[in-house]
Design a protein around this motif. Sequence first.
Motif, mmCIF file in Angstrom:
data_model
loop_
_atom_site.group_PDB
_atom_site.id
_atom_site.type_symbol
_atom_site.label_atom_id
_atom_site.label_comp_id
_atom_site.label_asym_id
_atom_site.label_seq_id
_atom_site.Cartn_x
_atom_site.Cartn_y
_atom_site.Cartn_z
ATOM 1 N N ARG A 5 0.844 -1.197 0.000
ATOM 2 C CA ARG A 5 0.000 0.000 0.000
ATOM 3 C C ARG A 5 0.883 1.251 0.000
ATOM 4 N NH1 ARG A 5 -3.216 2.464 4.291
ATOM 5 N NH2 ARG A 5 -4.949 3.545 3.295
ATOM 6 N N LYS A 6 0.472 2.230 -0.770
ATOM 7 C CA LYS A 6 1.261 3.461 -0.829
ATOM 8 C C LYS A 6 0.853 4.426 0.277
ATOM 9 C CE LYS A 6 2.090 3.511 -5.815
ATOM 10 N NZ LYS A 6 1.901 4.275 -7.049
ATOM 11 N N ALA A 7 1.811 5.211 0.738
ATOM 12 C CA ALA A 7 1.550 6.203 1.782
ATOM 13 C C ALA A 7 0.526 7.228 1.326
ATOM 14 C CB ALA A 7 2.844 6.919 2.143
ATOM 15 N N THR A 8 -0.266 7.695 2.280
ATOM 16 C CA THR A 8 -1.125 8.858 2.042
ATOM 17 C C THR A 8 -0.276 10.111 2.243
ATOM 18 O OG1 THR A 8 -3.045 7.670 2.892
ATOM 19 C CG2 THR A 8 -3.206 10.068 2.794
ATOM 20 N N ILE A 9 -0.363 11.037 1.311
ATOM 21 C CA ILE A 9 0.429 12.276 1.401
ATOM 22 C C ILE A 9 -0.492 13.417 1.826
ATOM 23 C CG2 ILE A 9 1.921 13.891 0.153
ATOM 24 C CD1 ILE A 9 2.600 11.591 -1.781
ATOM 25 N N ILE A 10 -0.105 14.076 2.922
ATOM 26 C CA ILE A 10 -0.894 15.201 3.450
ATOM 27 C C ILE A 10 -0.033 16.455 3.415
ATOM 28 C CG2 ILE A 10 -2.077 16.132 5.487
ATOM 29 C CD1 ILE A 10 -2.426 13.275 6.490
ATOM 30 N N ALA A 11 -0.566 17.534 2.856
ATOM 31 C CA ALA A 11 0.143 18.821 2.868
ATOM 32 C C ALA A 11 -0.473 19.711 3.936
ATOM 33 C CB ALA A 11 0.032 19.497 1.506
ATOM 34 N N LEU A 12 0.374 20.437 4.677
ATOM 35 C CA LEU A 12 -0.114 21.492 5.566
ATOM 36 C C LEU A 12 0.293 22.812 4.938
ATOM 37 C CD1 LEU A 12 -0.249 19.058 7.638
ATOM 38 C CD2 LEU A 12 -0.107 20.849 9.385
ATOM 39 N N ALA A 13 -0.688 23.616 4.556
ATOM 40 C CA ALA A 13 -0.371 24.843 3.822
ATOM 41 C C ALA A 13 -1.225 26.004 4.306
ATOM 42 C CB ALA A 13 -0.601 24.640 2.321
ATOM 43 N N ASN A 14 -0.606 27.159 4.311
ATOM 44 C CA ASN A 14 -1.288 28.432 4.536
ATOM 45 C C ASN A 14 -0.258 29.484 4.150
ATOM 46 O OD1 ASN A 14 -2.435 30.825 5.491
ATOM 47 N ND2 ASN A 14 -3.421 29.792 7.214
ATOM 48 N N GLN A 15 -0.596 30.357 3.190
ATOM 49 C CA GLN A 15 0.436 31.280 2.715
ATOM 50 C C GLN A 15 0.766 32.367 3.729
ATOM 51 O OE1 GLN A 15 -2.615 31.137 1.733
ATOM 52 N NE2 GLN A 15 -3.397 33.016 0.866
ATOM 53 N N LYS A 16 -0.019 32.413 4.808
ATOM 54 C CA LYS A 16 0.281 33.361 5.875
ATOM 55 C C LYS A 16 1.303 32.703 6.815
ATOM 56 C CE LYS A 16 -2.459 36.347 8.922
ATOM 57 N NZ LYS A 16 -1.804 36.121 10.212
ATOM 58 N N GLY A 17 2.313 33.435 7.242
ATOM 59 C CA GLY A 17 3.290 32.893 8.198
ATOM 60 C C GLY A 17 2.756 32.991 9.624
ATOM 61 N N GLY A 18 3.416 32.315 10.557
ATOM 62 C CA GLY A 18 3.061 32.435 11.972
ATOM 63 C C GLY A 18 1.744 31.794 12.353
#
Length: 257
Positions: A5-18
């Motif tokens: 089984r292949k890994a699930t890929i999760i992105a954590l994104a928000n173009q705002k910093g902090g």
Amino acid sequence: MASTRKATIIALANQKGGVAKTTSVASLGAAFAEAGRRVLLVDLDPQACLTFSLGVDPDTVEASIHDVLLGAATVADVVHRCDDGVDLVPSSIELAGVEAVLLGRPAREYVLRDALESVRRDYDVIVLDCSPSLGVLTLNALTAAQGLVIPMPCEMLSHRGVGQLLDTVKDVKRILNKKLKVLGILPTLYDGRSTHAREVLEDVGERYGLPVLSPPIPKTVRFAEAPAVGRSILATARTSKGARAYREVAASLLETL
């Protein structure tokens, strides 16, 4: 041992910093590992905060995600084993120049997806820590991922960036990655005593029609202490409210994956 089984890929994104994005990647990664999953974290930010937070010095790494994206190394070549039981693909300041190089390439949005394909059977979950922008690196992450988590502080001004990010997600789904799904907004830096924070929390899910992951991640000084020793809060303050909240969020995400 590699699985079928292949890994699930999760992105954590928000173009705002902090917005506690890197803290969330490190903490969720550690929580997934605690739950018995094989975890790979990928630092896609030239500031290399995740790399530093997990006890790897960005200034001394011989090869990083920069080399992988330029085709000079494979993901397996650059992986570091970290104390929290996760593997890390580190970043370095050189990554800042990659956007310019990739801009001239055909199919530039697929470079990361193709690079990760070689290790997807070695892990259960791969978590991508995006840079605070909507540039080529973040587009690569959204193209590679099946799931997106949007960390967002419970403040009214933080709302504005979420709409912009969701417009980008819409384009990515249409053109680059039909499988991308927004798993939810992760409320961070939450102060339960503040009426404003509670109101923002109630408003955000309705406004964007998205799941709001729970519990919200509380504001605590414990988060600032953890990177100094190269560990996540799950190791440095195991029973703190922050560590408990990340464990709960990780458990609910694992149910949906």
